[in-house]
Design a protein around this motif. Structure first.
Motif, PDB file in Angstrom:
ATOM      1  N   PHE A  29      15.716   3.797 -40.743  1.00 18.59           N
ATOM      2  CA  PHE A  29      14.378   4.213 -41.173  1.00 18.59           C
ATOM      3  C   PHE A  29      14.416   4.987 -42.484  1.00 18.59           C
ATOM      4  O   PHE A  29      13.546   4.818 -43.343  1.00 18.59           O
ATOM      5  N   GLN A  30      15.435   5.843 -42.652  1.00 18.60           N
ATOM      6  CA  GLN A  30      15.576   6.554 -43.923  1.00 18.60           C
ATOM      7  C   GLN A  30      15.770   5.564 -45.069  1.00 18.60           C
ATOM      8  O   GLN A  30      15.142   5.688 -46.132  1.00 18.60           O
ATOM      9  N   ALA A  31      16.632   4.575 -44.861  1.00 16.86           N
ATOM     10  CA  ALA A  31      16.895   3.577 -45.900  1.00 16.86           C
ATOM     11  C   ALA A  31      15.641   2.759 -46.202  1.00 16.86           C
ATOM     12  O   ALA A  31      15.360   2.443 -47.366  1.00 16.86           O
ATOM     13  N   ILE A  32      14.869   2.425 -45.163  1.00 15.28           N
ATOM     14  CA  ILE A  32      13.638   1.665 -45.352  1.00 15.28           C
ATOM     15  C   ILE A  32      12.648   2.442 -46.216  1.00 15.28           C
ATOM     16  O   ILE A  32      12.004   1.897 -47.119  1.00 15.28           O
ATOM     17  N   THR A  33      12.519   3.739 -45.947  1.00 20.01           N
ATOM     18  CA  THR A  33      11.587   4.568 -46.723  1.00 20.01           C
ATOM     19  C   THR A  33      12.020   4.650 -48.184  1.00 20.01           C
ATOM     20  O   THR A  33      11.193   4.506 -49.098  1.00 20.01           O
ATOM     21  N   VAL A  38      11.884   2.649 -54.113  1.00 18.16           N
ATOM     22  CA  VAL A  38      12.571   1.869 -55.146  1.00 18.16           C
ATOM     23  C   VAL A  38      11.743   0.644 -55.529  1.00 18.16           C
ATOM     24  O   VAL A  38      11.569   0.338 -56.722  1.00 18.16           O
ATOM     25  N   ALA A  39      11.223  -0.060 -54.522  1.00 19.58           N
ATOM     26  CA  ALA A  39      10.422  -1.260 -54.787  1.00 19.58           C
ATOM     27  C   ALA A  39       9.158  -0.911 -55.573  1.00 19.58           C
ATOM     28  O   ALA A  39       8.765  -1.635 -56.494  1.00 19.58           O
ATOM     29  N   VAL A 186       2.120   3.083 -50.593  1.00 21.90           N
ATOM     30  CA  VAL A 186       1.508   3.422 -49.300  1.00 21.90           C
ATOM     31  C   VAL A 186       2.562   3.417 -48.197  1.00 21.90           C
ATOM     32  O   VAL A 186       2.635   4.346 -47.377  1.00 21.90           O
ATOM     33  N   SER A 187       3.395   2.377 -48.166  1.00 27.78           N
ATOM     34  CA  SER A 187       4.459   2.303 -47.157  1.00 27.78           C
ATOM     35  C   SER A 187       5.409   3.489 -47.277  1.00 27.78           C
ATOM     36  O   SER A 187       5.816   4.086 -46.274  1.00 27.78           O
ATOM     37  N   ALA A 188       5.773   3.832 -48.520  1.00 28.26           N
ATOM     38  CA  ALA A 188       6.678   4.963 -48.747  1.00 28.26           C
ATOM     39  C   ALA A 188       6.034   6.266 -48.296  1.00 28.26           C
ATOM     40  O   ALA A 188       6.708   7.133 -47.702  1.00 28.26           O
ATOM     41  N   ALA A 189       4.737   6.422 -48.567  1.00 30.72           N
ATOM     42  CA  ALA A 189       4.041   7.648 -48.176  1.00 30.72           C
ATOM     43  C   ALA A 189       4.028   7.807 -46.655  1.00 30.72           C
ATOM     44  O   ALA A 189       4.296   8.894 -46.126  1.00 30.72           O
ATOM     45  N   VAL A 190       3.728   6.713 -45.942  1.00 33.92           N
ATOM     46  CA  VAL A 190       3.745   6.762 -44.476  1.00 33.92           C
ATOM     47  C   VAL A 190       5.143   7.085 -43.982  1.00 33.92           C
ATOM     48  O   VAL A 190       5.335   7.910 -43.075  1.00 33.92           O
ATOM     49  N   GLY A 191       6.160   6.449 -44.591  1.00 32.11           N
ATOM     50  CA  GLY A 191       7.545   6.713 -44.201  1.00 32.11           C
ATOM     51  C   GLY A 191       7.953   8.149 -44.444  1.00 32.11           C
ATOM     52  O   GLY A 191       8.630   8.764 -43.603  1.00 32.11           O
ATOM     53  N   CYS A 192       7.551   8.703 -45.577  1.00 28.99           N
ATOM     54  CA  CYS A 192       7.896  10.098 -45.896  1.00 28.99           C
ATOM     55  C   CYS A 192       7.241  11.076 -44.915  1.00 28.99           C
ATOM     56  O   CYS A 192       7.857  12.070 -44.510  1.00 28.99           O
ATOM     57  N   ILE A 193       6.000  10.782 -44.524  1.00 27.80           N
ATOM     58  CA  ILE A 193       5.308  11.637 -43.555  1.00 27.80           C
ATOM     59  C   ILE A 193       6.059  11.639 -42.221  1.00 27.80           C
ATOM     60  O   ILE A 193       6.269  12.694 -41.600  1.00 27.80           O
ATOM     61  N   ILE A 194       6.503  10.456 -41.814  1.00 27.70           N
ATOM     62  CA  ILE A 194       7.254  10.357 -40.552  1.00 27.70           C
ATOM     63  C   ILE A 194       8.594  11.073 -40.657  1.00 27.70           C
ATOM     64  O   ILE A 194       9.021  11.775 -39.725  1.00 27.70           O
ATOM     65  N   LEU A 217      18.496  -2.125 -50.861  1.00 22.62           N
ATOM     66  CA  LEU A 217      17.489  -2.895 -50.135  1.00 22.62           C
ATOM     67  C   LEU A 217      16.216  -3.096 -50.958  1.00 22.62           C
ATOM     68  O   LEU A 217      15.563  -4.144 -50.871  1.00 22.62           O
ATOM     69  N   GLY A 218      15.859  -2.098 -51.759  1.00 23.00           N
ATOM     70  CA  GLY A 218      14.588  -2.112 -52.468  1.00 23.00           C
ATOM     71  C   GLY A 218      14.437  -3.233 -53.472  1.00 23.00           C
ATOM     72  O   GLY A 218      13.342  -3.791 -53.628  1.00 23.00           O
TER      73      GLY A 218
END
Length: 287
Positions: A29-33, A38-39, A186-194, A217-218
């Protein structure tokens, strides 16, 4: 077709990178965020036009970017849970068979060509996805978890269909990079909040290898969607061709890469699925 081939290649590289996550024990999950950050950065750097945030918010696709960006990370959660509860194979089949939804939408909403050769190819593609992905063993799934692959099927189909709708009605050719960057933000923001919530709840800290994995990955993640949207934008390629070829191609290439890089062994059914996948792509391409 070059854009479609590059999208398949990028998506297949993504799956290979995920495979290495297990080997190096990367916090997924950290890598996904990090990957979303990066993307998003990559998209803003490559964008042919540059806008201020208030100008982006005013774009007709701004709300769509928020919806897709939120669904992206939600689907990731579901894929992770589904892989654990019902297995990677079933989850992958549900994800890839979702091509049925945008294909039907292409026929109904966009009056795409209804050719029997194409329909046969699409049918073979669906069979090939199942044959290549299902392992040669009996699967035992608790009934209460059967909803997970169903939601993945519907969610993935929704995303693909929504991408086509946005590309057709809201997105200019020179706005693809900005749109992708916005939804990744948006995806990064949701991930950072989590991640922040987990930091305070469990004292979970960001690992350096998660940053490296996220960067790796990005890049392919960004280009997998970038080239898919480019393919959908081509006047000579219908979405009823793009999605079956894209999904089947990803299954085919990622399986071949798994054989080469990880010495994975396939059953006779898997090999038959590979042959069928190649045949389906040929039929759809010439239809």
């Amino acid at each position: 077709m070059i854009s479609l081939a590059l999208s398949v290649l990028s998506s297949s590289v993504l799956l290979v990178i995920f495979k290495y996550f297990d080997k190096f024990r990367v916090n997924t999950f950290q890598a996904i965020t990090i990957n979303y950050l990066v993307a998003a950065t990559l998209g803003f750097l490559l964008a042919p036009i540059h806008l201020y945030p208030y100008q982006i918010i005013a774009k007709p696709w701004a709300l769509s970017a928020v919806v897709i960006g939120s669904v992206f990370i939600g689907m990731f959660y579901l894929m992770a849970i589904s892989s654990q509860k019902v297995g990677i194979a079933v989850s992958s089949v549900a994800n890839k068979m979702s091509l049925i939804i945008p294909v039907v939408a292409g026929f109904v909403l966009y009056n795409e060509s209804f050719v029997w050769l194409k329909l046969i190819g699409i049918g073979l593609a669906i069979c090939a996805v199942v044959m290549v992905t299902i392992p040669n063993q009996k699967l035992e799934i608790e009934r209460k978890y059967l909803i997970l692959p169903i939601v993945i099927f519907l969610g993935s189909g929704f995303l693909d269909t929504f991408f086509k709708y946005i590309q057709t009605t809201q997105l200019g050719t020179d706005e693809i990079e900005l749109f992708l960057s916005s939804l990744f933000v948006v995806s990064a923001a949701v991930g950072c909040i989590i991640l922040l919530f987990k930091r305070f709840a469990t004292a979970d800290t960001l690992e350096p290898k998660s940053i490296v994995a996220g960067v790796a990955l990005g890049v392919p993640n960004y280009f997998s969607i970038h080239f898919l949207l480019n393919a959908l934008d081509l006047p000579n390629l219908e979405s009823s061709v793009v999605f079956p070829v894209n999904n089947t191609g990803i299954v085919l290439l990622s399986t071949l890469l798994a054989i080469i890089l990880f010495q994975e062994r396939l059953s006779k059914l898997n090999w038959a699925g590979i042959v069928l996948a190649i045949g389906s792509i040929v039929l759809i391409a010439i239809a």
